[in-house]
Design an enzyme around this catalytic site. Structure first.
Site, PDB file in Angstrom:
ATOM      1  N   CYS A 126      -9.135 -12.611  -1.186  1.00  0.00           N
ATOM      2  CA  CYS A 126      -9.200 -11.225  -0.717  1.00  0.00           C
ATOM      3  C   CYS A 126     -10.260 -10.386  -1.440  1.00  0.00           C
ATOM      4  CB  CYS A 126      -7.839 -10.560  -0.848  1.00  0.00           C
ATOM      5  SG  CYS A 126      -6.531 -11.419   0.061  1.00  0.00           S
ATOM      6  N   HIS A 259      -8.983  -2.983  -0.469  1.00  0.00           N
ATOM      7  CA  HIS A 259      -8.498  -4.148   0.273  1.00  0.00           C
ATOM      8  C   HIS A 259      -7.177  -3.771   0.920  1.00  0.00           C
ATOM      9  CE1 HIS A 259      -6.900  -7.945   1.369  1.00  0.00           C
ATOM     10  NE2 HIS A 259      -6.095  -8.052   0.321  1.00  0.00           N
ATOM     11  N   ASN A 289      -3.172  -7.635   6.631  1.00  0.00           N
ATOM     12  CA  ASN A 289      -4.056  -8.096   5.561  1.00  0.00           C
ATOM     13  C   ASN A 289      -4.966  -9.177   6.135  1.00  0.00           C
ATOM     14  OD1 ASN A 289      -5.238  -9.340   3.345  1.00  0.00           O
ATOM     15  ND2 ASN A 289      -3.383  -9.371   2.115  1.00  0.00           N
TER      16      ASN A 289
END
Length: 332
Positions: A126, A259, A289
């Site tokens: 990520c 993020h 996500n």
């Protein structure tokens, strides 16, 4: 005697952004129904309360990361007023590559109809886009490249355990891209990236290919509480370090583009940085996500919606498996 002027300082600037989501939108209600058929109980309310997510997008089984990245790249190139042939560096951040090798970046390069420039993947989960942007900026500053295409592309739906409601509700598929160009004006002001392998087990896909089969698990495993505890503190440190390198204070940041992991992590980080909620770019509610794609997806959304304006200072930050984390400060 007149002095000879020194060499012109080279910076890198984001000149175009783009993003792409696959057509299949999966709401919490749809996902809960699908999970119920497999004996797994969850609900829209349970997911929203813990994550802030209302929906995510899943790619069809035959659509790889490079295809999502291709659509996002074309939009970024169009926004920058560039063609693929003008790009002399391609970096793709992904944890879900098209194949073991070659790189997804090489496959994307071919799909864009160009060849010759270096193309490679960055794997920092990520945090991948932050890492890739940092590498591209360094290569442009060093004169190795003039115009880079930096992409985050993921199909996390392929590695989810749909028997584990604590992880399968979190992730989605998508891609985001930016064109980064050499400039006399500062754009990427500073970055700060880190990793600590002692935490490798708290977020991982602990499998590998051997002899035509998979050794270990090919599905995502996560210790959510451990990730949360680490993430907030590390993001705060990285953000402050990047700002310090850039010579900026917290109040100089116009937008925080974190993020898009979980609304709780995002809000907790923003509070520690004293960033008001109205200055946080939030897309996790609709995208879930999307790992390395989440920051460029959110950035493009904010640029195209008119939230982020030219000349504003943007702080981007992320954490990922590895354990990796980092931040980038950019002037748009």
């Amino acid at each position: 005697m007149a002095q000879t002027p020194g060499p012109q300082q080279v910076y890198s600037r984001i000149t175009g952004t783009g993003s792409y989501l696959p057509p299949k939108r999966v709401s919490n209600q749809q996902l809960a129904q699908q999970l119920a058929e497999n004996g797994v109980e969850t609900s829209h309310e349970w997911i929203v309360e813990r994550t802030g997510i209302h929906a995510r997008y899943f790619a069809e089984p035959d659509v790889p990361s490079s295809e999502l990245g291709l659509h996002a790249s074309r939009k970024a190139l169009e926004a920058a007023g560039r063609t693929a042939d003008e790009i002399d560096l391609i970096i793709v951040a992904t944890s879900t590559p098209d194949m073991v090798f070659p790189s997804t970046a090489s496959i994307l390069q071919h799909k864009l109809g160009t060849q010759g420039c270096p193309a490679f993947d960055v794997q920092a989960v990520c945090s991948g886009f932050i890492y890739a942007l940092t590498v591209a900026d360094a290569m442009i500053r060093a004169g190795t490249a003039q115009r880079a295409l930096v992409v985050g592309a993921e199909v996390f739906s392929r590695i989810l355990d749909f028997q584990d409601r604590t992880t399968c509700v979190l992730f989605g598929d998508g891609a985001g891209a930016v064109v980064l160009e050499a400039s006399e004006r500062p754009g990427i002001l500073a970055s700060d990236i880190h990793a600590d392998g002692q935490y490798r087990d708290i977020l991982c896909v602990p499998g590998n290919v051997s002899g035509g089969g998979v050794i270990g698990s090919p599905l995502l495993h996560m210790d959510g509480q451990a990730v949360f505890k680490l993430a907030v503190g590390l993001l705060d440190k990285a953000a402050r370090a990047a700002l310090d390198k850039a010579g900026l204070a917290l109040q100089d940041i116009d937008w925080l583009v974190p993020h898009q992991a979980n609304i709780r992590i995002m809000q907790s980080t923003a509070r520690k940085l004293h960033v008001p909620s109205e200055r946080i770019v939030v897309t996790v509610d609709e995208h879930g996500n999307t790992s390395a794609a989440s920051i460029p997806l959110a950035l493009d959304h904010a640029v195209r919606s008119g939230q982020i304006q030219p000349g504003q200072n943007v702080l981007m930050e992320g954490v990922g498996g590895g354990f990796t984390w980092g931040a980038v400060v950019a002037r748009m």
